[in-house]
Design a protein around this motif. Structure first.
Motif, PDB file in Angstrom:
ATOM      1  N   ASP A  21      10.008   4.908  -2.541  1.00 23.69           N
ATOM      2  CA  ASP A  21       9.736   6.339  -2.671  1.00 23.69           C
ATOM      3  C   ASP A  21       8.257   6.656  -2.863  1.00 23.69           C
ATOM      4  O   ASP A  21       7.826   7.776  -2.600  1.00 23.69           O
ATOM      5  CB  ASP A  21      10.520   6.934  -3.843  1.00 23.69           C
ATOM      6  CG  ASP A  21      11.983   7.150  -3.518  1.00 23.69           C
ATOM      7  OD1 ASP A  21      12.348   7.114  -2.328  1.00 23.69           O
ATOM      8  OD2 ASP A  21      12.759   7.358  -4.465  1.00 23.69           O
ATOM      9  N   VAL A  22       7.467   5.702  -3.335  1.00 23.38           N
ATOM     10  CA  VAL A  22       6.069   6.008  -3.648  1.00 23.38           C
ATOM     11  C   VAL A  22       5.046   5.232  -2.813  1.00 23.38           C
ATOM     12  O   VAL A  22       3.870   5.582  -2.818  1.00 23.38           O
ATOM     13  CB  VAL A  22       5.772   5.806  -5.157  1.00 23.38           C
ATOM     14  CG1 VAL A  22       6.568   6.768  -5.997  1.00 23.38           C
ATOM     15  CG2 VAL A  22       5.989   4.386  -5.592  1.00 23.38           C
ATOM     16  N   VAL A  23       5.476   4.194  -2.101  1.00 27.30           N
ATOM     17  CA  VAL A  23       4.551   3.386  -1.304  1.00 27.30           C
ATOM     18  C   VAL A  23       4.957   3.484   0.162  1.00 27.30           C
ATOM     19  O   VAL A  23       6.136   3.323   0.494  1.00 27.30           O
ATOM     20  CB  VAL A  23       4.552   1.911  -1.772  1.00 27.30           C
ATOM     21  CG1 VAL A  23       3.616   1.069  -0.918  1.00 27.30           C
ATOM     22  CG2 VAL A  23       4.162   1.809  -3.235  1.00 27.30           C
ATOM     23  N   ALA A  24       3.993   3.711   1.022  1.00 34.00           N
ATOM     24  CA  ALA A  24       4.248   3.837   2.455  1.00 34.00           C
ATOM     25  C   ALA A  24       4.811   2.521   3.017  1.00 34.00           C
ATOM     26  O   ALA A  24       4.469   1.438   2.526  1.00 34.00           O
ATOM     27  CB  ALA A  24       2.968   4.211   3.187  1.00 34.00           C
ATOM     28  N   PRO A  25       5.662   2.618   4.037  1.00 29.68           N
ATOM     29  CA  PRO A  25       6.288   1.408   4.605  1.00 29.68           C
ATOM     30  C   PRO A  25       5.289   0.354   5.087  1.00 29.68           C
ATOM     31  O   PRO A  25       5.496  -0.840   4.855  1.00 29.68           O
ATOM     32  CB  PRO A  25       7.110   1.947   5.779  1.00 29.68           C
ATOM     33  CG  PRO A  25       7.357   3.377   5.462  1.00 29.68           C
ATOM     34  CD  PRO A  25       6.165   3.834   4.671  1.00 29.68           C
ATOM     35  N   ASP A  26       4.203   0.769   5.728  1.00 33.46           N
ATOM     36  CA  ASP A  26       3.236  -0.214   6.214  1.00 33.46           C
ATOM     37  C   ASP A  26       2.522  -0.925   5.061  1.00 33.46           C
ATOM     38  O   ASP A  26       2.242  -2.122   5.132  1.00 33.46           O
ATOM     39  CB  ASP A  26       2.234   0.436   7.167  1.00 33.46           C
ATOM     40  CG  ASP A  26       1.497   1.610   6.537  1.00 33.46           C
ATOM     41  OD1 ASP A  26       2.060   2.263   5.636  1.00 33.46           O
ATOM     42  OD2 ASP A  26       0.342   1.873   6.951  1.00 33.46           O
ATOM     43  N   VAL A  27       2.263  -0.202   3.986  1.00 34.85           N
ATOM     44  CA  VAL A  27       1.634  -0.806   2.809  1.00 34.85           C
ATOM     45  C   VAL A  27       2.614  -1.758   2.132  1.00 34.85           C
ATOM     46  O   VAL A  27       2.232  -2.850   1.696  1.00 34.85           O
ATOM     47  CB  VAL A  27       1.148   0.281   1.822  1.00 34.85           C
ATOM     48  CG1 VAL A  27       0.600  -0.337   0.552  1.00 34.85           C
ATOM     49  CG2 VAL A  27       0.108   1.174   2.484  1.00 34.85           C
ATOM     50  N   ASP A  34       2.941  -9.297  -3.290  1.00 37.67           N
ATOM     51  CA  ASP A  34       2.496  -8.746  -4.579  1.00 37.67           C
ATOM     52  C   ASP A  34       3.583  -7.884  -5.212  1.00 37.67           C
ATOM     53  O   ASP A  34       3.825  -7.967  -6.421  1.00 37.67           O
ATOM     54  CB  ASP A  34       1.230  -7.905  -4.400  1.00 37.67           C
ATOM     55  CG  ASP A  34       0.032  -8.743  -4.001  1.00 37.67           C
ATOM     56  OD1 ASP A  34       0.006  -9.938  -4.354  1.00 37.67           O
ATOM     57  OD2 ASP A  34      -0.869  -8.200  -3.341  1.00 37.67           O
ATOM     58  N   LEU A  35       4.212  -7.039  -4.407  1.00 37.00           N
ATOM     59  CA  LEU A  35       5.266  -6.164  -4.926  1.00 37.00           C
ATOM     60  C   LEU A  35       6.441  -6.977  -5.451  1.00 37.00           C
ATOM     61  O   LEU A  35       6.972  -6.686  -6.535  1.00 37.00           O
ATOM     62  CB  LEU A  35       5.731  -5.192  -3.843  1.00 37.00           C
ATOM     63  CG  LEU A  35       4.705  -4.142  -3.415  1.00 37.00           C
ATOM     64  CD1 LEU A  35       5.196  -3.393  -2.184  1.00 37.00           C
ATOM     65  CD2 LEU A  35       4.407  -3.189  -4.552  1.00 37.00           C
ATOM     66  N   ASP A  36       6.850  -7.997  -4.701  1.00 33.52           N
ATOM     67  CA  ASP A  36       7.973  -8.829  -5.146  1.00 33.52           C
ATOM     68  C   ASP A  36       7.642  -9.586  -6.426  1.00 33.52           C
ATOM     69  O   ASP A  36       8.459  -9.673  -7.338  1.00 33.52           O
ATOM     70  CB  ASP A  36       8.384  -9.815  -4.050  1.00 33.52           C
ATOM     71  CG  ASP A  36       9.116  -9.148  -2.896  1.00 33.52           C
ATOM     72  OD1 ASP A  36       9.521  -7.974  -3.036  1.00 33.52           O
ATOM     73  OD2 ASP A  36       9.284  -9.805  -1.850  1.00 33.52           O
ATOM     74  N   ARG A  37       6.435 -10.119  -6.504  1.00 30.68           N
ATOM     75  CA  ARG A  37       6.048 -10.920  -7.671  1.00 30.68           C
ATOM     76  C   ARG A  37       5.834 -10.053  -8.915  1.00 30.68           C
ATOM     77  O   ARG A  37       6.355 -10.351  -9.987  1.00 30.68           O
ATOM     78  CB  ARG A  37       4.777 -11.714  -7.350  1.00 30.68           C
ATOM     79  CG  ARG A  37       4.329 -12.617  -8.481  1.00 30.68           C
ATOM     80  CD  ARG A  37       3.035 -13.369  -8.161  1.00 30.68           C
ATOM     81  NE  ARG A  37       1.925 -12.443  -7.946  1.00 30.68           N
ATOM     82  CZ  ARG A  37       1.325 -12.208  -6.767  1.00 30.68           C
ATOM     83  NH1 ARG A  37       1.732 -12.848  -5.686  1.00 30.68           N
ATOM     84  NH2 ARG A  37       0.328 -11.356  -6.669  1.00 30.68           N
ATOM     85  N   GLU A  38       5.092  -8.967  -8.770  1.00 29.58           N
ATOM     86  CA  GLU A  38       4.671  -8.187  -9.927  1.00 29.58           C
ATOM     87  C   GLU A  38       5.651  -7.091 -10.343  1.00 29.58           C
ATOM     88  O   GLU A  38       5.704  -6.744 -11.520  1.00 29.58           O
ATOM     89  CB  GLU A  38       3.303  -7.554  -9.667  1.00 29.58           C
ATOM     90  CG  GLU A  38       2.198  -8.563  -9.466  1.00 29.58           C
ATOM     91  CD  GLU A  38       1.882  -9.357 -10.725  1.00 29.58           C
ATOM     92  OE1 GLU A  38       2.103  -8.840 -11.838  1.00 29.58           O
ATOM     93  OE2 GLU A  38       1.417 -10.494 -10.587  1.00 29.58           O
ATOM     94  N   ILE A  84      -2.723  -0.951  -4.996  1.00 23.55           N
ATOM     95  CA  ILE A  84      -1.775  -0.624  -3.936  1.00 23.55           C
ATOM     96  C   ILE A  84      -1.699   0.896  -3.868  1.00 23.55           C
ATOM     97  O   ILE A  84      -1.303   1.539  -4.834  1.00 23.55           O
ATOM     98  CB  ILE A  84      -0.388  -1.235  -4.218  1.00 23.55           C
ATOM     99  CG1 ILE A  84      -0.489  -2.760  -4.238  1.00 23.55           C
ATOM    100  CG2 ILE A  84       0.627  -0.774  -3.177  1.00 23.55           C
ATOM    101  CD1 ILE A  84       0.792  -3.474  -4.623  1.00 23.55           C
ATOM    102  N   PRO A  85      -2.095   1.477  -2.738  1.00 21.33           N
ATOM    103  CA  PRO A  85      -2.104   2.939  -2.635  1.00 21.33           C
ATOM    104  C   PRO A  85      -0.699   3.523  -2.629  1.00 21.33           C
ATOM    105  O   PRO A  85       0.227   2.940  -2.065  1.00 21.33           O
ATOM    106  CB  PRO A  85      -2.814   3.204  -1.306  1.00 21.33           C
ATOM    107  CG  PRO A  85      -2.668   1.954  -0.529  1.00 21.33           C
ATOM    108  CD  PRO A  85      -2.561   0.837  -1.514  1.00 21.33           C
ATOM    109  N   THR A  86      -0.555   4.669  -3.283  1.00 24.43           N
ATOM    110  CA  THR A  86       0.727   5.361  -3.304  1.00 24.43           C
ATOM    111  C   THR A  86       0.627   6.618  -2.450  1.00 24.43           C
ATOM    112  O   THR A  86      -0.460   7.122  -2.180  1.00 24.43           O
ATOM    113  CB  THR A  86       1.134   5.746  -4.736  1.00 24.43           C
ATOM    114  OG1 THR A  86       0.109   6.565  -5.299  1.00 24.43           O
ATOM    115  CG2 THR A  86       1.347   4.512  -5.602  1.00 24.43           C
ATOM    116  N   MET A  87       1.771   7.107  -2.034  1.00 23.13           N
ATOM    117  CA  MET A  87       1.814   8.317  -1.222  1.00 23.13           C
ATOM    118  C   MET A  87       1.699   9.538  -2.137  1.00 23.13           C
ATOM    119  O   MET A  87       2.142   9.514  -3.282  1.00 23.13           O
ATOM    120  CB  MET A  87       3.136   8.392  -0.455  1.00 23.13           C
ATOM    121  CG  MET A  87       3.318   7.303   0.568  1.00 23.13           C
ATOM    122  SD  MET A  87       4.821   7.499   1.545  1.00 23.13           S
ATOM    123  CE  MET A  87       6.097   7.119   0.355  1.00 23.13           C
TER     124      MET A  87
END
Length: 114
Positions: A21-27, A34-38, A84-87
């Motif tokens: 919901d907050v991070v674009a699909p390409d990002v 990083d997302l999976d680990r953190e 990590i940029p958010t939308m």
């Protein structure tokens, strides 16, 4: 413990949905490791509240139905720490539609419109 494993799975799925919901699909694709680990790997940290709605056992299989609330402010803070940029809210809502169910009751009966 099977119950804890099921809860961990529910938390991981909830955090994954919150990230979507907050991070674009390409990002998300570029920073998946990083997302999976953190975030996903430490999903319990981001859970604000959860409720076990249903807990059943059929044969040797345990099934939980869980409602999970993720603290999105904490998730956004961690995403900022990881650069990590958010939308923006406008970007996040693009392509989504909303359905409103309006129920009106009066002395003659109940009417519903969508």
């Amino acid at each position: 413990d099977p119950r804890l494993a099921a809860l961990d799975e529910a938390f991981a799925r909830a955090v994954t949905l919150a990230i979507a919901d907050v991070v674009a699909p390409d990002v998300r694709a570029a920073r998946k490791a990083d997302l999976d680990r953190e975030l996903v790997g430490r999903a319990r940290i981001w859970v604000a509240k959860f409720t076990v709605v249903k807990d059943t056992t059929d044969d040797d299989r345990r099934q939980l139905m869980v409602t999970v609330r993720v603290d999105r402010d904490k998730v956004r803070t961690k995403l900022a720490e990881l650069d990590i940029p958010t939308m923006t809210p406008g970007e996040a809502s693009k392509g989504r539609s909303v359905t409103v169910l309006l129920r009106v009751a009066d002395p003659t009966g109940v009417r519903a419109t969508f």
